[in-house]
Design a protein around this motif. Structure first.
Motif, PDB file in Angstrom:
ATOM      1  N   HIS A 112      37.754  46.582  47.710  1.00  0.00           N
ATOM      2  CA  HIS A 112      37.068  45.357  48.115  1.00  0.00           C
ATOM      3  C   HIS A 112      37.261  44.323  47.017  1.00  0.00           C
ATOM      4  O   HIS A 112      37.756  44.637  45.926  1.00  0.00           O
ATOM      5  CB  HIS A 112      35.574  45.618  48.366  1.00  0.00           C
ATOM      6  CG  HIS A 112      34.817  46.015  47.134  1.00  0.00           C
ATOM      7  ND1 HIS A 112      34.375  45.092  46.197  1.00  0.00           N
ATOM      8  CD2 HIS A 112      34.421  47.231  46.668  1.00  0.00           C
ATOM      9  CE1 HIS A 112      33.738  45.718  45.230  1.00  0.00           C
ATOM     10  NE2 HIS A 112      33.757  47.021  45.483  1.00  0.00           N
ATOM     11  N   CYS A 114      34.546  42.158  46.187  1.00  0.00           N
ATOM     12  CA  CYS A 114      33.201  41.630  45.942  1.00  0.00           C
ATOM     13  C   CYS A 114      33.017  41.299  44.466  1.00  0.00           C
ATOM     14  O   CYS A 114      33.459  42.052  43.591  1.00  0.00           O
ATOM     15  CB  CYS A 114      32.136  42.652  46.340  1.00  0.00           C
ATOM     16  SG  CYS A 114      31.899  42.777  48.103  1.00  0.00           S
ATOM     17  N   GLY A 115      32.306  40.222  44.200  1.00  0.00           N
ATOM     18  CA  GLY A 115      31.940  39.925  42.825  1.00  0.00           C
ATOM     19  C   GLY A 115      30.800  40.815  42.359  1.00  0.00           C
ATOM     20  O   GLY A 115      30.767  41.274  41.219  1.00  0.00           O
ATOM     21  N   ASP A 116      29.848  41.070  43.235  1.00  0.00           N
ATOM     22  CA  ASP A 116      28.704  41.930  42.936  1.00  0.00           C
ATOM     23  C   ASP A 116      28.574  42.926  44.071  1.00  0.00           C
ATOM     24  O   ASP A 116      28.060  42.609  45.146  1.00  0.00           O
ATOM     25  CB  ASP A 116      27.433  41.088  42.808  1.00  0.00           C
ATOM     26  CG  ASP A 116      26.234  41.911  42.360  1.00  0.00           C
ATOM     27  OD1 ASP A 116      26.451  43.061  41.919  1.00  0.00           O
ATOM     28  OD2 ASP A 116      25.093  41.424  42.469  1.00  0.00           O
ATOM     29  N   GLU A 118      27.299  45.441  46.404  1.00  0.00           N
ATOM     30  CA  GLU A 118      26.096  46.106  46.902  1.00  0.00           C
ATOM     31  C   GLU A 118      26.522  47.060  48.012  1.00  0.00           C
ATOM     32  O   GLU A 118      26.233  46.878  49.189  1.00  0.00           O
ATOM     33  CB  GLU A 118      25.080  45.072  47.390  1.00  0.00           C
ATOM     34  CG  GLU A 118      24.550  44.185  46.268  1.00  0.00           C
ATOM     35  CD  GLU A 118      23.440  43.252  46.719  1.00  0.00           C
ATOM     36  OE1 GLU A 118      22.976  43.392  47.880  1.00  0.00           O
ATOM     37  OE2 GLU A 118      23.031  42.394  45.923  1.00  0.00           O
ATOM     38  N   ARG A 143      24.417  43.100  50.725  1.00  0.00           N
ATOM     39  CA  ARG A 143      25.014  41.768  50.548  1.00  0.00           C
ATOM     40  C   ARG A 143      26.503  41.925  50.251  1.00  0.00           C
ATOM     41  O   ARG A 143      26.899  42.750  49.434  1.00  0.00           O
ATOM     42  CB  ARG A 143      24.325  41.023  49.411  1.00  0.00           C
ATOM     43  CG  ARG A 143      24.741  39.547  49.323  1.00  0.00           C
ATOM     44  CD  ARG A 143      23.944  38.840  48.225  1.00  0.00           C
ATOM     45  NE  ARG A 143      24.288  39.368  46.910  1.00  0.00           N
ATOM     46  CZ  ARG A 143      25.304  38.933  46.180  1.00  0.00           C
ATOM     47  NH1 ARG A 143      26.099  37.977  46.648  1.00  0.00           N
ATOM     48  NH2 ARG A 143      25.544  39.433  44.992  1.00  0.00           N
ATOM     49  N   PHE A 144      27.339  41.139  50.938  1.00  0.00           N
ATOM     50  CA  PHE A 144      28.787  41.247  50.772  1.00  0.00           C
ATOM     51  C   PHE A 144      29.383  39.855  50.638  1.00  0.00           C
ATOM     52  O   PHE A 144      29.364  39.061  51.585  1.00  0.00           O
ATOM     53  CB  PHE A 144      29.410  41.973  51.978  1.00  0.00           C
ATOM     54  CG  PHE A 144      30.866  42.274  51.821  1.00  0.00           C
ATOM     55  CD1 PHE A 144      31.286  43.373  51.085  1.00  0.00           C
ATOM     56  CD2 PHE A 144      31.828  41.462  52.405  1.00  0.00           C
ATOM     57  CE1 PHE A 144      32.635  43.652  50.939  1.00  0.00           C
ATOM     58  CE2 PHE A 144      33.173  41.731  52.265  1.00  0.00           C
ATOM     59  CZ  PHE A 144      33.576  42.833  51.524  1.00  0.00           C
ATOM     60  N   ASP A 145      29.908  39.525  49.457  1.00  0.00           N
ATOM     61  CA  ASP A 145      30.459  38.193  49.220  1.00  0.00           C
ATOM     62  C   ASP A 145      31.980  38.211  49.086  1.00  0.00           C
ATOM     63  O   ASP A 145      32.585  37.244  48.623  1.00  0.00           O
ATOM     64  CB  ASP A 145      29.833  37.579  47.955  1.00  0.00           C
ATOM     65  CG  ASP A 145      30.103  38.405  46.702  1.00  0.00           C
ATOM     66  OD1 ASP A 145      30.800  39.440  46.800  1.00  0.00           O
ATOM     67  OD2 ASP A 145      29.610  38.033  45.621  1.00  0.00           O
ATOM     68  N   GLY A 146      32.613  39.311  49.529  1.00  0.00           N
ATOM     69  CA  GLY A 146      34.065  39.414  49.422  1.00  0.00           C
ATOM     70  C   GLY A 146      34.762  39.016  50.716  1.00  0.00           C
ATOM     71  O   GLY A 146      34.130  38.687  51.719  1.00  0.00           O
ATOM     72  N   SER A 147      36.100  39.067  50.689  1.00  0.00           N
ATOM     73  CA  SER A 147      36.894  38.711  51.862  1.00  0.00           C
ATOM     74  C   SER A 147      37.497  39.932  52.548  1.00  0.00           C
ATOM     75  O   SER A 147      38.008  39.816  53.666  1.00  0.00           O
ATOM     76  CB  SER A 147      38.022  37.754  51.454  1.00  0.00           C
ATOM     77  OG  SER A 147      38.904  38.381  50.523  1.00  0.00           O
ATOM     78  N   GLU A 238      28.806  42.976  56.252  1.00  0.00           N
ATOM     79  CA  GLU A 238      27.534  42.751  55.563  1.00  0.00           C
ATOM     80  C   GLU A 238      26.347  43.271  56.368  1.00  0.00           C
ATOM     81  O   GLU A 238      26.296  43.157  57.593  1.00  0.00           O
ATOM     82  CB  GLU A 238      27.354  41.257  55.280  1.00  0.00           C
ATOM     83  CG  GLU A 238      26.127  40.952  54.409  1.00  0.00           C
ATOM     84  CD  GLU A 238      26.077  39.499  53.978  1.00  0.00           C
ATOM     85  OE1 GLU A 238      25.547  39.220  52.898  1.00  0.00           O
ATOM     86  OE2 GLU A 238      26.604  38.648  54.727  1.00  0.00           O
TER      87      GLU A 238
END
Length: 257
Positions: A112, A114-116, A118, A143-147, A238
């Motif tokens: 993945h 993701c920056g952080d 979870e 929480r998922f902030d990746g692409s 997410e």
């Protein structure tokens, strides 16, 4: 009498061996370094044999409560396989806050950006009567902030031995979803300096699902095939929980016209 004697001596030898290693472990902090190095080498060799015995034994003993231990496959399949994670217990059954390129066992890797992260990834015991695999895999995504998020399954060497463009490769899974999710299956086959990729979408509904890859549509150099792996790609994962109760692979030659 011979059997009783063998049992007695086996038990006595086992107790002495356990006691000896217990003493070595207890005194490791004070043992001379040259002796400790020798003990460590022997312990690693012993552990390798024990780990292999434990995995095989628990794989055979941990069959589902009911139902067959095999899985459906075409009658003309010339190769079939279920990854180790779904067959027997792993030494490390789970990972929390999963970072990119984390492995669970020898054949499963999570990727993945993701920056952080979870995310959690863990093996679980299948207990339902309809489960064919003793174990399953659960992915929890908060929480998922990746692409992108994908699970990579490395196929064994036997998967590519004799692999030809006349083969059809089948990927089957039993999936549980907390909420609807798009899942894509990508087949990767490395042949020489090139990697051929084919993508199929897994049906959206939960339960038993199957996708097939007809290698007649792949641009493969059959003489240079080296390795194959599968990506399970999750779109918009997410706040979701994905449980793969089973994951199996097989291949069969296409019917000749």
């Amino acid at each position: 009498m011979g059997k009783i004697s063998d049992t007695f001596w086996d038990t006595a030898l086992y107790r002495r061996t356990v006691q000896r290693w217990a003493i070595c472990a207890r005194d490791a902090g004070q043992t001379k370094l040259d002796v400790l190095r020798h003990q460590c080498t022997r312990a690693r060799l012993l552990r390798a044999h024990l780990d292999r015995l434990i995995f095989t034994a628990e794989e055979r003993l941990a069959q589902p409560i009911s139902g067959p231990a095999t899985f459906p496959r075409p009658h003309n399949a010339d190769w079939a396989w279920r990854p180790e994670l779904w067959r027997g217990p792993l030494a490390s059954p789970g990972i929390a806050a999963v970072v990119n390129n984390s492995k669970l066992g020898e054949q499963i890797t999570l990727f993945h950006d993701c920056g952080d992260a979870e995310l959690t990834l863990r093996q679980l015991r299948n207990l339902r009567a309809e489960d064919l695999a003793p174990y399953g895999l659960r992915l929890d995504v908060f929480r998922f902030d990746g692409s992108f998020l994908s699970i990579v399954v490395d196929l064994p060497e036997s998967a590519v031995e004799g692999l030809k463009r006349t083969h059809i490769l089948r990927v089957s899974g039993n999936i549980e979803l907390e909420r609807p999710l798009e899942i894509f299956v990508r087949l990767n086959i490395r042949h020489g300096p090139n990697t051929e990729q084919m993508v199929r979408e897994m049906p959206a509904e939960a339960g038993d699902q199957t996708v097939e890859f007809d290698l007649a549509y792949a641009k493969l150099n059959e003489k240079r095939i080296e390795k194959a792996w599968i990506d399970l790609i999750f779109e918009g994962p997410e706040m979701n929980q994905v449980t793969l109760r089973d994951l199996t692979f097989c291949r069969r030659p296409r019917a000749q016209l």
